[in-house]
Design a protein around this motif. Structure first.
Motif, short mmCIF file in Angstrom:
data_model
loop_
_atom_site.label_atom_id
_atom_site.label_comp_id
_atom_site.label_asym_id
_atom_site.label_seq_id
_atom_site.Cartn_x
_atom_site.Cartn_y
_atom_site.Cartn_z
N GLY A 5 0.95 -1.17 -0.17
CA GLY A 5 -0.18 -0.10 0.08
C GLY A 5 0.71 1.27 0.20
N GLY A 6 0.59 2.07 0.59
CA GLY A 6 1.72 3.40 1.25
C GLY A 6 3.07 3.35 1.57
N HIS A 7 2.89 1.55 2.57
CA HIS A 7 3.70 1.33 3.57
C HIS A 7 4.95 0.79 2.66
N ARG A 8 6.81 2.06 2.98
CA ARG A 8 7.82 1.35 2.41
C ARG A 8 8.39 0.20 3.11
N ALA A 9 8.43 -0.96 2.71
CA ALA A 9 8.97 -1.69 3.81
C ALA A 9 10.70 -2.17 3.16
N VAL A 10 10.38 -2.66 2.13
CA VAL A 10 12.21 -2.28 1.87
C VAL A 10 12.10 -1.43 0.87
N HIS A 11 13.36 -0.17 0.81
CA HIS A 11 13.27 0.86 -0.42
C HIS A 11 14.95 0.96 -0.71
N GLU A 12 15.04 0.39 -1.82
CA GLU A 12 16.49 0.55 -2.77
C GLU A 12 17.71 0.37 -1.87
N VAL A 13 17.30 -1.12 -1.40
CA VAL A 13 18.22 -1.83 -0.62
C VAL A 13 19.60 -3.14 -1.89
N SER A 14 20.70 -2.14 -1.77
CA SER A 14 21.67 -3.51 -2.62
C SER A 14 22.69 -3.86 -1.31
N PHE A 15 23.57 -4.83 -2.40
CA PHE A 15 24.12 -5.63 -2.04
C PHE A 15 24.84 -6.48 -2.43
N SER A 16 25.92 -7.16 -1.97
CA SER A 16 26.31 -8.22 -3.10
C SER A 16 27.31 -9.03 -1.48
#
Length: 80
Positions: free
Chosen positions: A44-55
């Protein structure tokens, strides 16, 4: 004592040897085993994960820590 030593030797001789592990050839550059770039998940309007980057490199051990509700389980569910 002779019987105990014979039993030990026969057990050691009957145990199958483990296969040898073959290392990665030197000509292959080690690349990441897992690479994530700008992963996001919204409910909905809730960001649970936002632009996560890793290796993560092969053989590496990583961890993910954070408070309750930070999106750790959501991140793992997105990767599954």
């Amino acid at each position: 004592m002779q019987g105990v030593r014979d039993a030990t030797l026969s057990h050691a001789q009957s145990t199958p040897s483990r296969p040898e592990k073959h290392p990665r050839p030197l000509s292959e550059p080690p690349g990441p085993l897992l690479q994530v770039s700008k992963l996001s998940r919204h409910f909905g309007g809730h960001r649970a994960v936002h632009e996560v980057s890793f290796s993560l490199a092969g053989g590496a051990i990583g961890g993910l820590i954070g408070p309750n509700g930070a999106g750790k389980t959501t991140l793992f569910n997105c990767l599954a």
